[in-house]
Design an enzyme around this catalytic site. Structure first.
Site, PDB file in Angstrom:
ATOM      1  N   ASP A   1       0.830  -1.216   0.000  1.00 26.21           N
ATOM      2  CA  ASP A   1       0.000   0.000   0.000  1.00 26.21           C
ATOM      3  C   ASP A   1       0.866   1.268   0.000  1.00 26.21           C
ATOM      4  O   ASP A   1       0.674   2.159   0.844  1.00 26.21           O
ATOM      5  CB  ASP A   1      -0.920   0.026   1.240  1.00 26.21           C
ATOM      6  CG  ASP A   1      -1.653  -1.291   1.475  1.00 26.21           C
ATOM      7  OD1 ASP A   1      -2.118  -1.893   0.493  1.00 26.21           O
ATOM      8  OD2 ASP A   1      -1.771  -1.701   2.650  1.00 26.21           O
TER       9      ASP A   1
ATOM     10  N   GLU B   1     -11.533  -0.213  -2.749  1.00 28.15           N
ATOM     11  CA  GLU B   1     -10.668   0.368  -1.709  1.00 28.15           C
ATOM     12  C   GLU B   1      -9.530   1.114  -2.384  1.00 28.15           C
ATOM     13  O   GLU B   1      -9.514   1.257  -3.605  1.00 28.15           O
ATOM     14  CB  GLU B   1     -10.117  -0.735  -0.781  1.00 28.15           C
ATOM     15  CG  GLU B   1      -9.256  -1.761  -1.471  1.00 28.15           C
ATOM     16  CD  GLU B   1      -8.887  -2.959  -0.588  1.00 28.15           C
ATOM     17  OE1 GLU B   1      -9.353  -3.062   0.554  1.00 28.15           O
ATOM     18  OE2 GLU B   1      -8.124  -3.817  -1.067  1.00 28.15           O
TER      19      GLU B   1
HETATM   20  O1  FUB Z   1      -3.024  -3.643   3.596  1.00 24.09           O
HETATM   21  C1  FUB Z   1      -4.273  -3.937   4.155  1.00 24.09           C
HETATM   22  C2  FUB Z   1      -5.354  -3.667   3.186  1.00 24.09           C
HETATM   23  O2  FUB Z   1      -5.175  -4.447   2.026  1.00 24.09           O
HETATM   24  C3  FUB Z   1      -5.368  -2.242   2.684  1.00 24.09           C
HETATM   25  O3  FUB Z   1      -5.870  -1.324   3.577  1.00 24.09           O
HETATM   26  C4  FUB Z   1      -6.155  -2.460   1.454  1.00 24.09           C
HETATM   27  O4  FUB Z   1      -6.155  -1.361   0.572  1.00 24.09           O
HETATM   28  C5  FUB Z   1      -5.498  -3.675   0.882  1.00 24.09           C
HETATM   29  O5  FUB Z   1      -4.325  -3.367   0.189  1.00 24.09           O
END
Ligand code: FUB
Length: 342
Positions: free
Chosen positions: A32, A242
């Site tokens: 991320d 997301e």
């Molecule tokens: O890294 C944990 C979670 O997985 C993140 O918050 C999401 O965007 C996904 O990458």
């Protein structure tokens, strides 16, 4: 060494494909990656993946991270410095676990680290911590940002100096449990299961002058199709899942995000930081690993896509941050990137 470099360049995925980019760091797992240029240097604010021995599930319990490190580099392709722990979940008074995808911002001599985590009740909230250094250590506020929920904060500062937080994530990110403005523990584990209705929207709020609170009620960020209608919940290749990230180029606002279960990074273009944003295309084809999460930054006259994959582990929750160049066409559209060479 040259020998190691050759090995990496020849590295192949389990399907036998070669990668367009190699991990920025090989002795820790970082995911991320939120990249920012501060004082002419490039800083990356990633999640720090660890193996807690938790099996994969749809809520993402296997993503059991508990601290953050900052990465820095003077140029893309140059040495990457991994700075010491910037903050640990035990030093975030309101948080219990799962320090997921962070972001950072700078204003008036202070650096702000924005961190999603589960609170003591297990509900995802977003908090902020501050430092006089871009690499920390950061000191957390006692409470999460009032009115914050869900995951994946991304703070964009416009050319007029106003900053906005985009946030949210469905499934494990719990956004589907907030449709009535408050947390509904029975709101489901995935989405609204209303494929013909507008998809769940990511959220935006302008930040207060001190960058520690929302200055207004949160609003929906609407992603539209070519006809100007909201993308539907059943449209998994285009709907928001997301990993919001917004940048501005040529007077246009680019809202970019992950489609989660279809594994694309997408972009949508608008005329205001609030949107609406018209779906324009994919940025990145599916990487190795379930999640895809990125940032886009202009640095030293070129545009870069920071992203992650599971090249070094082949495990969904042990990811490596990477960077590759992003190319714009003259009409402002983005050339699709394949994370594999062949
Ligand atoms: O890294 C944990 C979670 O997985 C993140 O918050 C999401 O965007 C996904 O990458």
């Amino acid at each position: 060494t040259a020998a190691q470099h050759a090995t990496h360049a020849e590295a192949r995925s389990p399907e036998g494909r070669r990668y367009v980019a190699q991990p920025l760091v090989t002795d820790k797992f970082f995911a991320d990656p939120s990249a920012h240029v501060f004082n002419g240097k490039l800083y990356v604010y990633p999640s720090h993946d660890v193996d807690a021995g938790i099996p994969d599930d749809d809520l993402g319990n296997q993503y059991a991270m508990h601290d953050y490190h900052v990465l820095s580099m003077d140029r893309v392709g140059g040495p990457v410095t991994v700075h010491p722990v910037a903050i640990d979940v035990k030093d975030i008074p309101w948080a219990s676990k799962q320090t997921w995808a962070p972001d950072a911002a700078y204003k008036n001599g202070t650096y702000y680290l924005y961190m999603p985590a589960r609170d003591k009740q297990g509900v995802f909230r977003i908090g902020v911590a501050t430092s006089k250094s871009p690499t920390g250590p950061f000191k957390a506020e006692k409470e999460p940002i009032r009115g914050s929920y869900s995951i994946d904060p991304a703070v964009f500062t416009d050319t007029d100096g106003a900053s906005y937080m985009y946030f949210g994530g469905i499934w494990g990110g719990q956004l589907q449990r907030w449709t009535n403005g408050r947390y509904d523990p029975n709101g489901g584990d995935t989405d609204l299961k209303q494929d013909d209705k507008p998809a769940i929207a990511p959220k935006i709020a302008r930040m207060s002058a001190d960058m520690k609170q929302f200055a207004e009620a949160t609003r929906d960020v609407i992603i539209t199709d070519e006809a100007g209608k909201p993308v539907l919940g059943g449209d998994h290749d285009r709907r928001f899942f997301e990993a919001a990230w917004t940048f501005k180029r040529g007077g246009k606002y680019y809202f970019t995000y992950s489609t989660g279960d279809t594994h694309f990074l997408n972009y949508a273009i608008g005329d205001s930081p609030y949107g609406p944003f018209r779906y324009t295309g994919h940025i990145l084809k599916p990487v190795q690993g379930w999640t895809s999460h990125h940032s886009i930054v202009e640095f030293q006259g070129r545009w870069w896509l920071f992203y992650h994959d599971t090249q070094l582990s082949d495990k969904n929750h042990l990811r490596s941050a990477k960077v590759t160049e992003l190319t714009f066409n003259t009409d402002g559209t983005i050339q699709l990137i394949d994370p594999f060479k062949d």
